[in-house]
Design a protein around this motif. Structure first.
Motif, mmCIF file in Angstrom:
data_model
loop_
_atom_site.group_PDB
_atom_site.id
_atom_site.type_symbol
_atom_site.label_atom_id
_atom_site.label_comp_id
_atom_site.label_asym_id
_atom_site.label_seq_id
_atom_site.Cartn_x
_atom_site.Cartn_y
_atom_site.Cartn_z
ATOM 1 N N ARG A 96 40.085 37.657 81.697
ATOM 2 C CA ARG A 96 41.023 36.868 80.887
ATOM 3 C C ARG A 96 42.381 36.755 81.569
ATOM 4 N N LEU A 97 42.839 37.857 82.163
ATOM 5 C CA LEU A 97 44.120 37.824 82.879
ATOM 6 C C LEU A 97 44.055 36.869 84.066
ATOM 7 N N VAL A 98 42.922 36.890 84.781
ATOM 8 C CA VAL A 98 42.756 35.972 85.922
ATOM 9 C C VAL A 98 42.769 34.530 85.425
ATOM 10 N N GLU A 99 42.101 34.271 84.313
ATOM 11 C CA GLU A 99 42.066 32.909 83.747
ATOM 12 C C GLU A 99 43.479 32.469 83.331
ATOM 13 N N ILE A 100 44.211 33.413 82.720
ATOM 14 C CA ILE A 100 45.559 33.092 82.273
ATOM 15 C C ILE A 100 46.459 32.802 83.474
ATOM 16 N N ARG A 101 46.366 33.612 84.516
ATOM 17 C CA ARG A 101 47.186 33.418 85.724
ATOM 18 C C ARG A 101 46.827 32.148 86.456
ATOM 19 N N SER A 102 45.540 31.862 86.528
ATOM 20 C CA SER A 102 45.139 30.671 87.278
ATOM 21 C C SER A 102 45.218 29.416 86.403
ATOM 22 N N GLY A 103 45.317 29.588 85.143
ATOM 23 C CA GLY A 103 45.279 28.550 84.174
ATOM 24 C C GLY A 103 46.302 27.526 84.110
#
Length: 156
Positions: A149-156
């Motif tokens: 989820r953190l990766v999705e938020i950062r790349s999002g």
């Protein structure tokens, strides 16, 4: 890598041992009258006090018969003394064996109980290891989900 999963047979054994509570199940059966007498005889005959008293009595017996202070009721070779000692041995040996047999039975029951307690402890430890491994695995999966989820938020 050590095995921390318990088999279905071990699980059944563990459940039976939990229900049985082997640490509490070794209730010593109270000895009967004959067993108490056998234990008392073995305790007396197997003591230094008995050996010293018997040795003193034998020395007095032999001394009185050799010196003829009192009429020689048992002259050398002390046949009556041999008869008395044989009679004593004939009765005390089986009584001591009864006491030893009872003591070995108590020891056997205690050893069996100790074994059951050890098996239960081993199985309980393996079950705890399995639970800890499962909890650790759940934590790792949760952390992976959070990281994703953190990766999705950062790349999002």
């Amino acid at each position: 890598m050590p095995r921390f999963q318990i088999t279905p047979e071990e699980q059944a054994t563990l459940l039976a041992l939990r229900a049985e509570r082997p640490a509490r199940s070794v209730a010593a059966m109270p000895p009967g009258t004959g067993q108490r007498v056998a234990d008392a005889v073995a305790r007396i005959v197997g003591s230094w006090r008995f050996i010293l008293i018997q040795s003193t009595l034998l020395a007095i017996w032999i001394g009185l018969n050799i010196t003829a202070v009192i009429a020689r009721w048992d002259p050398y070779p002390f046949i009556l003394l041999n008869l008395v000692l044989s009679f004593q041995a004939a009765y005390t040996a089986p009584i001591i064996m009864m006491s030893q047999n009872r003591a070995s039975e108590v020891d056997r029951r205690n050893a069996e109980s100790d074994y059951r307690i050890n098996v239960k402890a081993e199985l309980e430890i393996e079950a705890l290891h399995a639970k800890i491994d499962a909890l650790r695995e759940q934590d790792i999966l949760k952390m992976l989900g959070i990281i994703e989820r953190l990766v999705e938020i950062r790349s999002g």
